[in-house]
Design a protein around this motif. Structure first.
Motif, PDB file in Angstrom:
ATOM      1  N   LEU A  59      60.434  47.634  15.525  1.00 52.10           N
ATOM      2  CA  LEU A  59      61.202  46.672  16.310  1.00 52.10           C
ATOM      3  C   LEU A  59      62.689  47.018  16.297  1.00 52.10           C
ATOM      4  N   ASP A  60      63.374  46.629  17.372  1.00 58.88           N
ATOM      5  CA  ASP A  60      64.818  46.795  17.481  1.00 58.88           C
ATOM      6  C   ASP A  60      65.469  45.625  16.737  1.00 58.88           C
ATOM      7  N   GLU A  67      52.862  40.397  20.943  1.00 58.49           N
ATOM      8  CA  GLU A  67      52.811  39.079  21.582  1.00 58.49           C
ATOM      9  C   GLU A  67      54.075  38.261  21.311  1.00 58.49           C
ATOM     10  N   MET A  68      54.592  38.342  20.084  1.00 58.20           N
ATOM     11  CA  MET A  68      55.716  37.487  19.694  1.00 58.20           C
ATOM     12  C   MET A  68      57.077  38.088  20.001  1.00 58.20           C
ATOM     13  N   PHE A  69      57.190  39.440  19.971  1.00 56.21           N
ATOM     14  CA  PHE A  69      58.497  40.065  20.080  1.00 56.21           C
ATOM     15  C   PHE A  69      58.498  41.192  21.117  1.00 56.21           C
ATOM     16  N   LEU A 116      66.994  38.526  17.780  1.00 53.94           N
ATOM     17  CA  LEU A 116      66.005  38.717  16.718  1.00 53.94           C
ATOM     18  C   LEU A 116      66.760  38.966  15.416  1.00 53.94           C
ATOM     19  N   PHE A 117      66.389  38.237  14.363  1.00 54.40           N
ATOM     20  CA  PHE A 117      67.028  38.478  13.068  1.00 54.40           C
ATOM     21  C   PHE A 117      66.023  38.272  11.939  1.00 54.40           C
ATOM     22  N   GLY A 136      65.617  27.619  24.113  1.00 50.89           N
ATOM     23  CA  GLY A 136      65.739  27.001  22.804  1.00 50.89           C
ATOM     24  C   GLY A 136      64.516  27.219  21.930  1.00 50.89           C
ATOM     25  N   ASP A 137      63.581  28.052  22.390  1.00 54.95           N
ATOM     26  CA  ASP A 137      62.351  28.293  21.625  1.00 54.95           C
ATOM     27  C   ASP A 137      62.641  29.125  20.373  1.00 54.95           C
ATOM     28  N   ILE A 138      61.952  28.776  19.283  1.00 58.21           N
ATOM     29  CA  ILE A 138      62.070  29.495  18.026  1.00 58.21           C
ATOM     30  C   ILE A 138      60.719  30.107  17.679  1.00 58.21           C
ATOM     31  N   THR A 139      60.712  31.390  17.351  1.00 54.51           N
ATOM     32  CA  THR A 139      59.495  32.106  16.968  1.00 54.51           C
ATOM     33  C   THR A 139      59.705  32.692  15.575  1.00 54.51           C
ATOM     34  N   MET A 140      58.737  32.471  14.672  1.00 51.48           N
ATOM     35  CA  MET A 140      58.897  32.917  13.292  1.00 51.48           C
ATOM     36  C   MET A 140      57.636  33.607  12.796  1.00 51.48           C
TER      37      MET A 140
END
Length: 322
Positions: free
Chosen positions: A150-151, A314-316, A55-56, A104-108
């Motif tokens: 979030l961490d 849901e996302m993180f 996560l960044f 390889g999934d990207i979540t934004m």
């Protein structure tokens, strides 16, 4: 096999923004205190391997007046100065990004720049984009960490001037501009003129910057976030075309000049190995829910607390703090 290697490398270069900075450091044989020691790297690698994802916080800095931005922060690191010092530059874009090494999934998740939040060391709530100007990328990252519980340990900061260089390197971005974009401010530094007609067209580097800087949407910052998400997806899709492999050297040099990150080199290499799994059609994007509101004479984005909690969970899920 060689062609597949270069295509995989290019995908990593575009989709995983941190790779630009690290590749530049590696190729140009530069030293940077942004990368951790070997012992810390091993500990970090094990932690990320256990999660299987990273996560960044991706931040865009608008340095149109040429007063520093990303370059100034990087100079402080090279000189050994405290990168938590004020930069004077606010973030124009903030996107929380997750990359899954297995799939390889990207979540934004886009965070509106006017979001009203607490910033460490400041009295009262302010716009979230102020955090970077007060304490650089680390304070901005800690602000998002506190805000969303979030961490969050890593960041990637991109100067918007990089957009101009990269877009020109791939001969422009073809995009359907949804509305007339016109704004004129001769008092800005430098003077700002945005003038883009609606419809399908190819934006060069300068017009792409105009597109990204335009703010006069009926729904305020939410409209701008949606426009930026559309641009990012079209840019990535077109930059991945095999013909743009020829632009690779210029991309690496540009991202070395205009990108800063604290993601360790070994982790970036791990991302590169997973690049052939990336499918941009499966990229998940969302924006914090909420509404615009004036408090006094200042316009803020007031997030919906329940809606924000739900979307973050849901996302993180793997990065939630207890």
């Amino acid at each position: 096999m060689k062609k597949k290697f270069w295509l995989t490398f290019l995908i990593a270069l575009i989709a995983f923004s941190a790779l630009f900075a690290a590749t530049g450091h590696y190729i140009l044989n530069k030293d940077s205190v942004a990368y951790q020691g070997e012992e810390d790297n091993l500990e970090t690698e094990k932690k990320i391997e256990d999660k299987g994802e990273i996560l960044f916080l991706l931040m865009g800095i608008d340095d149109q007046d040429g007063s520093g931005g990303v370059a100034k922060v990087k100079e402080k690191k090279i000189e050994g100065e405290d990168s938590h010092k004020p930069t004077g530059k606010r973030t124009d874009t903030m996107i929380l990004c997750k990359f899954d090494f297995e799939t390889g999934d990207i979540t934004m998740l886009s965070i509106p720049r006017d979001s009203r939040v607490n910033i460490r060391g400041r009295k009262g709530k302010e716009r979230i984009n102020h955090a970077h100007s007060y304490g650089g990328p680390y304070l901005a990252m800690k602000t998002v960490k506190d805000f969303l519980n979030l961490d969050l340990e890593y960041y990637v900061t991109v100067d918007y001037l990089a957009v101009r260089e990269i877009v020109n390197a791939i001969d422009g971005v073809d995009i359907d501009v949804p509305r007339r974009m016109y704004y004129n401010d001769p008092t800005d530094n430098p003077p700002l003129l945005i003038d883009i007609q609606p419809g399908q067209q190819t934006l060069d580097g300068d017009k792409s910057l105009e597109y990204l800087r335009f703010r006069s949407y009926p729904d305020g910052d939410l409209g701008r976030v949606a426009a930026q998400q559309l641009f990012m997806k079209e840019f990535m899709n077109q930059a991945l075309k095999p013909k743009n492999i020829l632009a690779l050297p210029k991309m690496v040099k540009t991202y070395y000049d205009y990108v800063d990150t604290n993601i360790p080199l070994n982790i970036i290499g791990k991302g590169a190995l997973a690049a052939n799994k990336i499918n941009l059609d499966n990229m998940k994007t969302a924006t914090l829910p909420g509404v615009g509101k004036y408090i006094g004479d200042i316009s803020y984005f007031i997030h919906d607390e329940e809606g924000t909690k739900q979307i973050v969970e849901e996302m993180f899920e793997n990065f939630l703090l207890e």
